[in-house]
Design an enzyme around this catalytic site. Structure first.
Site, PDB file in Angstrom:
ATOM      1  NE  ARG A  36      -3.061  -1.857   4.375  1.00 45.18           N
ATOM      2  CZ  ARG A  36      -4.277  -1.906   3.901  1.00 45.18           C
ATOM      3  NH1 ARG A  36      -5.102  -2.837   4.315  1.00 45.18           N
ATOM      4  NH2 ARG A  36      -4.707  -1.038   3.016  1.00 45.18           N
ATOM      5  CD1 TRP A  66       7.469   6.481  -2.495  1.00 48.04           C
ATOM      6  CD2 TRP A  66       7.070   6.892  -4.670  1.00 48.04           C
ATOM      7  NE1 TRP A  66       8.684   6.514  -3.150  1.00 48.04           N
ATOM      8  CE2 TRP A  66       8.460   6.771  -4.480  1.00 48.04           C
ATOM      9  CE3 TRP A  66       6.575   7.150  -5.949  1.00 48.04           C
ATOM     10  CZ2 TRP A  66       9.370   6.896  -5.525  1.00 48.04           C
ATOM     11  CZ3 TRP A  66       7.482   7.281  -6.994  1.00 48.04           C
ATOM     12  CH2 TRP A  66       8.866   7.156  -6.775  1.00 48.04           C
ATOM     13  CG  LEU A 123       9.391 -17.270  -3.109  1.00 44.73           C
ATOM     14  CD1 LEU A 123       9.100 -17.285  -1.612  1.00 44.73           C
ATOM     15  CD2 LEU A 123       9.828 -15.865  -3.525  1.00 44.73           C
ATOM     16  NE  ARG A 142      -8.220   0.259   5.085  1.00 47.12           N
ATOM     17  CZ  ARG A 142      -7.802   1.506   5.191  1.00 47.12           C
ATOM     18  NH1 ARG A 142      -8.154   2.235   6.232  1.00 47.12           N
ATOM     19  NH2 ARG A 142      -7.026   2.042   4.272  1.00 47.12           N
ATOM     20  CD  GLU A 165       1.728 -13.414  15.725  1.00 47.50           C
ATOM     21  OE1 GLU A 165       1.863 -12.224  16.106  1.00 47.50           O
ATOM     22  OE2 GLU A 165       1.143 -14.281  16.391  1.00 47.50           O
ATOM     23  CG  HIS A 204       0.469   1.749  -9.326  1.00 48.35           C
ATOM     24  ND1 HIS A 204       0.173   1.472  -8.012  1.00 48.35           N
ATOM     25  CD2 HIS A 204      -0.618   2.391  -9.827  1.00 48.35           C
ATOM     26  CE1 HIS A 204      -1.049   1.919  -7.743  1.00 48.35           C
ATOM     27  NE2 HIS A 204      -1.542   2.494  -8.819  1.00 48.35           N
ATOM     28  CG  ASP A 246      -2.079   0.910   1.118  1.00 48.20           C
ATOM     29  OD1 ASP A 246      -2.303   1.452   0.022  1.00 48.20           O
ATOM     30  OD2 ASP A 246      -2.773   1.118   2.130  1.00 48.20           O
ATOM     31  N   GLY A 247       0.321   2.327  -0.551  1.00 46.50           N
ATOM     32  CA  GLY A 247       0.981   3.631  -0.461  1.00 46.50           C
ATOM     33  C   GLY A 247       1.627   4.109  -1.752  1.00 46.50           C
TER      34      GLY A 247
HETATM   35  C1  FPP Z   1      -1.739   0.183  -3.473  1.00 44.66           C
HETATM   36  O1  FPP Z   1      -1.293   1.517  -3.466  1.00 44.66           O
HETATM   37  C2  FPP Z   1      -1.167  -0.554  -4.586  1.00 44.66           C
HETATM   38  C3  FPP Z   1      -1.860  -1.207  -5.553  1.00 44.66           C
HETATM   39  C4  FPP Z   1      -3.325  -1.251  -5.592  1.00 44.66           C
HETATM   40  C5  FPP Z   1      -1.184  -1.891  -6.648  1.00 44.66           C
HETATM   41  C6  FPP Z   1       0.059  -2.629  -6.284  1.00 44.66           C
HETATM   42  C7  FPP Z   1       0.722  -3.046  -7.502  1.00 44.66           C
HETATM   43  C8  FPP Z   1       2.050  -3.012  -7.744  1.00 44.66           C
HETATM   44  C9  FPP Z   1       3.092  -2.591  -6.787  1.00 44.66           C
HETATM   45  C10 FPP Z   1       2.513  -3.504  -9.061  1.00 44.66           C
HETATM   46  C11 FPP Z   1       2.181  -4.949  -9.177  1.00 44.66           C
HETATM   47  C12 FPP Z   1       3.191  -5.698  -9.879  1.00 44.66           C
HETATM   48  C13 FPP Z   1       3.614  -6.945  -9.593  1.00 44.66           C
HETATM   49  C14 FPP Z   1       4.520  -7.612 -10.538  1.00 44.66           C
HETATM   50  C15 FPP Z   1       3.215  -7.679  -8.378  1.00 44.66           C
HETATM   51  P1  FPP Z   1      -2.383   2.672  -3.587  1.00 44.66           P
HETATM   52  O2  FPP Z   1      -2.444   3.079  -5.009  1.00 44.66           O
HETATM   53  O3  FPP Z   1      -3.656   2.224  -2.989  1.00 44.66           O
HETATM   54  O4  FPP Z   1      -1.702   3.792  -2.722  1.00 44.66           O
HETATM   55  P2  FPP Z   1      -2.460   4.933  -1.890  1.00 44.66           P
HETATM   56  O5  FPP Z   1      -3.221   4.242  -0.805  1.00 44.66           O
HETATM   57  O6  FPP Z   1      -1.342   5.791  -1.388  1.00 44.66           O
HETATM   58  O7  FPP Z   1      -3.354   5.653  -2.863  1.00 44.66           O
END
Ligand code: FPP
Length: 250
Positions: free
Chosen positions: A196, A33, A139, A202, A215, A45, A28-29
């Site tokens: 998380r 960022w 893995l 959450r 955990e 992303h 998340d985040g």
């Molecule tokens: C949450 O941050 C992130 C996501 C919903 C997408 C996560 C996806 C990636 C990191 C790329 C996936 C790629 C692979 C290969 C696994 P957010 O956008 O909700 O952040 P915010 O809460 O700050 O808005």
């Protein structure tokens, strides 16, 4: 992180034993960022990919059995269309670029979620990557895509009801083991540790059944800034905890 320091911490963790078999991560985040840098959400992303890369490598080097990443939830379709599309494209690109590296590291790719709703180009890349890494014995990397914990339980209930209707087994055969085997995670151990990022406390509909005794470790670090040292911190915190599973320890 310096190579020498990295090796020392890894050795310390491995020596301590009691490693989590399965680590699940809510990444998340990314959006925050990007916003802090005045960039589009998708830039967050994109930056998150480097965090994925470092985390997968480190988990493999530690000998973790399963790493599950919440890459796209069934609720994420409600995001702006261009963000969803960009995420799907990023996923395809990353799979195409990284499959060789996964193979080299003996990683086996697997997914959980309702894949049928993913765009064909993402699904194609995914199937290819799964096939090409199918002989990996290190893995197991599980990508949760169009995943929702309640939806997963609905799918399991439907399958069980249908099996009972077809008289494959009776109602008395339905127990926790059967339900576990009907989930997308069938055959995988339940997560021992949930990480998380970005400080939220959450579960967000992630692995609801499987995380009954998991955990939890939360960090304020935003996902694009997450690196192996944070993974090490989470694991060392896990190793210092006493898991009682509802029992009393003498
Ligand atoms: C949450 O941050 C992130 C996501 C919903 C997408 C996560 C996806 C990636 C990191 C790329 C996936 C790629 C692979 C290969 C696994 P957010 O956008 O909700 O952040 P915010 O809460 O700050 O808005």
């Amino acid at each position: 992180m310096k190579k020498q320091e990295d090796r020392e911490i890894r050795e310390r963790i491995i020596e301590k034993g009691n490693l989590p078999r399965h680590i699940a991560i809510i990444m998340d985040g990314n959006g925050r960022w990007a916003r802090r840098r005045g960039k589009e959400r998708i830039a967050g992303h994109q930056a998150g990919i480097e965090a994925v890369r470092d985390t997968v490598r480190a988990a493999g080097e530690l000998g973790i059995e399963v790493l599950t990443l919440y890459a796209f939830s069934s609720e994420n379709w409600n995001r702006p269309k261009n963000e969803v599309f960009a995420l799907m494209r990023l996923l395809r690109e990353t799979l195409e670029k990284e499959t060789e590296e996964l193979k080299k590291n003996n990683v086996r790719l697997r997914t959980i979620g309702r894949l049928d709703r993913l765009p064909a180009f993402t699904l194609h890349a995914l199937k290819k990557a799964i096939e090409r890494t199918s002989d990996g014995t290190g893995l197991t990397l599980v990508l949760a895509l169009n995943y929702g914990g309640r939806g997963e339980l609905v799918d399991a209930v439907r399958q069980i009801v249908s099996d009972v209707e077809k008289r494959r087994y009776g109602v008395e055969a339905v127990d926790e083991g059967l339900i576990s085997r009907c989930l997308y995670t069938s055959g995988l151990p339940d997560p021992d540790l949930l990480i998380r990022t970005s400080g939220e406390m959450r579960l967000s509909n992630f692995l609801l059944w499987q995380m009954a005794y998991t955990e939890i470790w939360v960090t304020d670090v935003l996902w694009p800034d997450f690196r192996r040292e944070h993974l090490y911190q989470a694991i060392e915190s896990y190793q210092s905890r006493e898991r009682r599973f509802g029992r009393v320890m003498e």
